[in-house]
Design a protein around this motif. Structure first.
Motif, PDB file in Angstrom:
ATOM      1  N   LEU A  24       1.041  -1.439   0.164  1.00 40.12           N
ATOM      2  CA  LEU A  24       0.109  -0.208  -0.443  1.00 40.12           C
ATOM      3  C   LEU A  24       0.502   0.922  -0.295  1.00 40.12           C
ATOM      4  O   LEU A  24       0.319   1.886  -0.660  1.00 40.12           O
ATOM      5  N   LYS A  25       2.150   1.342   0.832  1.00 34.76           N
ATOM      6  CA  LYS A  25       3.250   2.535   0.779  1.00 34.76           C
ATOM      7  C   LYS A  25       3.925   3.022  -0.976  1.00 34.76           C
ATOM      8  O   LYS A  25       3.554   3.908  -1.046  1.00 34.76           O
ATOM      9  N   ARG A  26       3.990   1.097  -1.389  1.00 37.08           N
ATOM     10  CA  ARG A  26       4.286   1.225  -2.680  1.00 37.08           C
ATOM     11  C   ARG A  26       3.796   1.943  -3.663  1.00 37.08           C
ATOM     12  O   ARG A  26       3.783   3.038  -4.600  1.00 37.08           O
ATOM     13  N   ARG A  32      -1.166   3.890   8.593  1.00 40.76           N
ATOM     14  CA  ARG A  32      -1.464   3.432   9.589  1.00 40.76           C
ATOM     15  C   ARG A  32      -1.723   2.390  10.374  1.00 40.76           C
ATOM     16  O   ARG A  32      -2.145   1.335  10.315  1.00 40.76           O
ATOM     17  N   MET A  33      -0.400   2.058  10.609  1.00 39.61           N
ATOM     18  CA  MET A  33      -0.043   0.758  11.437  1.00 39.61           C
ATOM     19  C   MET A  33      -0.971   1.009  13.224  1.00 39.61           C
ATOM     20  O   MET A  33      -1.053   1.872  13.387  1.00 39.61           O
ATOM     21  N   VAL A  34      -2.140  -1.056  13.157  1.00 36.53           N
ATOM     22  CA  VAL A  34      -2.403  -0.465  14.610  1.00 36.53           C
ATOM     23  C   VAL A  34      -1.558  -2.418  15.474  1.00 36.53           C
ATOM     24  O   VAL A  34      -1.842  -2.473  14.445  1.00 36.53           O
ATOM     25  N   LEU A  35      -0.979  -1.822  16.298  1.00 34.72           N
ATOM     26  CA  LEU A  35      -0.212  -2.892  16.734  1.00 34.72           C
ATOM     27  C   LEU A  35      -0.916  -3.516  18.029  1.00 34.72           C
ATOM     28  O   LEU A  35      -0.613  -4.448  18.848  1.00 34.72           O
ATOM     29  N   VAL A  36      -2.333  -2.775  18.417  1.00 34.18           N
ATOM     30  CA  VAL A  36      -2.321  -2.937  20.204  1.00 34.18           C
ATOM     31  C   VAL A  36      -3.436  -4.391  20.434  1.00 34.18           C
ATOM     32  O   VAL A  36      -2.829  -5.214  20.601  1.00 34.18           O
ATOM     33  N   LYS A  37      -4.369  -4.260  19.845  1.00 30.05           N
ATOM     34  CA  LYS A  37      -5.601  -5.646  19.385  1.00 30.05           C
ATOM     35  C   LYS A  37      -6.078  -5.647  18.182  1.00 30.05           C
ATOM     36  O   LYS A  37      -5.504  -5.324  17.434  1.00 30.05           O
ATOM     37  N   PRO A  38      -5.920  -7.055  18.256  1.00 34.59           N
ATOM     38  CA  PRO A  38      -6.302  -7.171  16.289  1.00 34.59           C
ATOM     39  C   PRO A  38      -7.628  -6.811  15.504  1.00 34.59           C
ATOM     40  O   PRO A  38      -7.629  -6.385  14.691  1.00 34.59           O
ATOM     41  N   GLN A  39      -8.416  -6.606  16.545  1.00 35.64           N
ATOM     42  CA  GLN A  39      -9.638  -5.770  15.895  1.00 35.64           C
ATOM     43  C   GLN A  39      -9.867  -4.483  16.031  1.00 35.64           C
ATOM     44  O   GLN A  39     -10.289  -3.516  15.531  1.00 35.64           O
ATOM     45  N   ASP A  40      -8.353  -3.333  16.697  1.00 34.09           N
ATOM     46  CA  ASP A  40      -7.908  -2.439  16.680  1.00 34.09           C
ATOM     47  C   ASP A  40      -7.758  -1.766  15.191  1.00 34.09           C
ATOM     48  O   ASP A  40      -9.011  -0.673  15.161  1.00 34.09           O
ATOM     49  N   ALA A  41      -7.846  -2.234  14.628  1.00 27.99           N
ATOM     50  CA  ALA A  41      -7.750  -1.633  13.157  1.00 27.99           C
ATOM     51  C   ALA A  41      -8.854  -1.964  12.177  1.00 27.99           C
ATOM     52  O   ALA A  41      -9.451  -0.938  11.768  1.00 27.99           O
ATOM     53  N   ASP A  42     -10.002  -3.129  12.930  1.00 30.92           N
ATOM     54  CA  ASP A  42     -11.632  -2.572  12.533  1.00 30.92           C
ATOM     55  C   ASP A  42     -12.437  -1.434  12.785  1.00 30.92           C
ATOM     56  O   ASP A  42     -12.858  -0.655  11.867  1.00 30.92           O
ATOM     57  N   VAL A  43     -12.545  -0.936  13.953  1.00 34.84           N
ATOM     58  CA  VAL A  43     -12.343  -0.540  15.042  1.00 34.84           C
ATOM     59  C   VAL A  43     -12.412   1.048  14.514  1.00 34.84           C
ATOM     60  O   VAL A  43     -13.354   1.846  14.155  1.00 34.84           O
ATOM     61  N   LEU A  44     -10.950   1.069  13.986  1.00 38.53           N
ATOM     62  CA  LEU A  44     -10.400   2.513  13.199  1.00 38.53           C
ATOM     63  C   LEU A  44     -11.652   2.494  12.283  1.00 38.53           C
ATOM     64  O   LEU A  44     -11.517   3.715  11.896  1.00 38.53           O
ATOM     65  N   GLY A  45     -10.869   1.669  11.567  1.00 36.62           N
ATOM     66  CA  GLY A  45     -11.182   1.453   9.731  1.00 36.62           C
ATOM     67  C   GLY A  45     -13.257   2.223   9.834  1.00 36.62           C
ATOM     68  O   GLY A  45     -12.930   2.520   9.167  1.00 36.62           O
ATOM     69  N   ARG A  46     -13.471   1.601  10.716  1.00 32.05           N
ATOM     70  CA  ARG A  46     -15.115   1.415  10.849  1.00 32.05           C
ATOM     71  C   ARG A  46     -15.853   2.688  11.335  1.00 32.05           C
ATOM     72  O   ARG A  46     -16.380   3.147  10.755  1.00 32.05           O
ATOM     73  N   ASN A  47     -14.888   3.125  11.968  1.00 28.99           N
ATOM     74  CA  ASN A  47     -14.691   4.683  13.029  1.00 28.99           C
ATOM     75  C   ASN A  47     -15.245   5.978  11.924  1.00 28.99           C
ATOM     76  O   ASN A  47     -15.113   7.189  11.413  1.00 28.99           O
ATOM     77  N   TYR A  48     -13.563   6.217  11.709  1.00 31.06           N
ATOM     78  CA  TYR A  48     -13.560   6.431   9.931  1.00 31.06           C
ATOM     79  C   TYR A  48     -14.251   6.178   9.077  1.00 31.06           C
ATOM     80  O   TYR A  48     -14.864   7.872   8.639  1.00 31.06           O
ATOM     81  N   MET A  49     -15.481   5.517   8.338  1.00 29.94           N
ATOM     82  CA  MET A  49     -15.987   5.677   7.430  1.00 29.94           C
ATOM     83  C   MET A  49     -17.324   6.035   8.008  1.00 29.94           C
ATOM     84  O   MET A  49     -17.906   6.530   7.076  1.00 29.94           O
ATOM     85  N   VAL A  50     -17.363   6.260   8.864  1.00 34.72           N
ATOM     86  CA  VAL A  50     -18.618   6.713  10.244  1.00 34.72           C
ATOM     87  C   VAL A  50     -18.654   7.629   9.521  1.00 34.72           C
ATOM     88  O   VAL A  50     -19.606   8.409   9.100  1.00 34.72           O
ATOM     89  N   ALA A  51     -17.952   8.321   9.672  1.00 35.36           N
ATOM     90  CA  ALA A  51     -17.632   9.727  10.217  1.00 35.36           C
ATOM     91  C   ALA A  51     -17.284  10.359   8.711  1.00 35.36           C
ATOM     92  O   ALA A  51     -18.046  11.000   8.823  1.00 35.36           O
TER      93      ALA A  51
END
Length: 112
Positions: A24-26, A32-51
């Motif tokens: 994707l960078k190429r 934006r890397m998310v390394l805390v919990k497996p669902q963090d990326a989903d939550v971040l993506g979902r919140n961004y899409m909703v906004a």
């Protein structure tokens, strides 16, 4: 014995992300890397899409994923008369069924 060690190492070594970040960078996407919990990326993506749907920032929602966690966002986008497109590889995924259009990632890579 060496084959078993290598196989076990591949299974036991956690992956960072899902291996798409470099690609994707190429392609000049911001990642934006998310390394805390497996669902963090989903939550971040979902919140961004909703906004973005709430702000009417686009007329078409395109997601490269087979993740059914985004079904509710797609339903809301459809209710707001936005077009929805999914790029993935699941032949019978929930997102594929709800989207206006579906493209196979494998087919896109092959130029179809």
């Amino acid at each position: 014995m060496e084959k078993n060690k290598m196989a076990a190492s591949a299974i036991l070594t956690p992956k960072v992300g899902y291996g798409f970040a470099d690609e994707l960078k190429r392609a000049r996407f911001w990642v934006r890397m998310v390394l805390v919990k497996p669902q963090d990326a989903d939550v971040l993506g979902r919140n961004y899409m909703v906004a973005m749907v709430d702000k009417r920032r686009f007329g078409c929602l395109v997601v490269v994923s087979d993740d059914s966690d985004f079904v509710e966002v797609f339903q809301e986008a459809t209710l707001r008369w936005l077009k929805t497109v999914v790029v993935g590889d699941m032949s019978d995924g929930a997102l594929k069924r709800i989207a206006n259009a579906f493209f196979s990632w494998s087919d896109l890579l092959m130029g179809k």
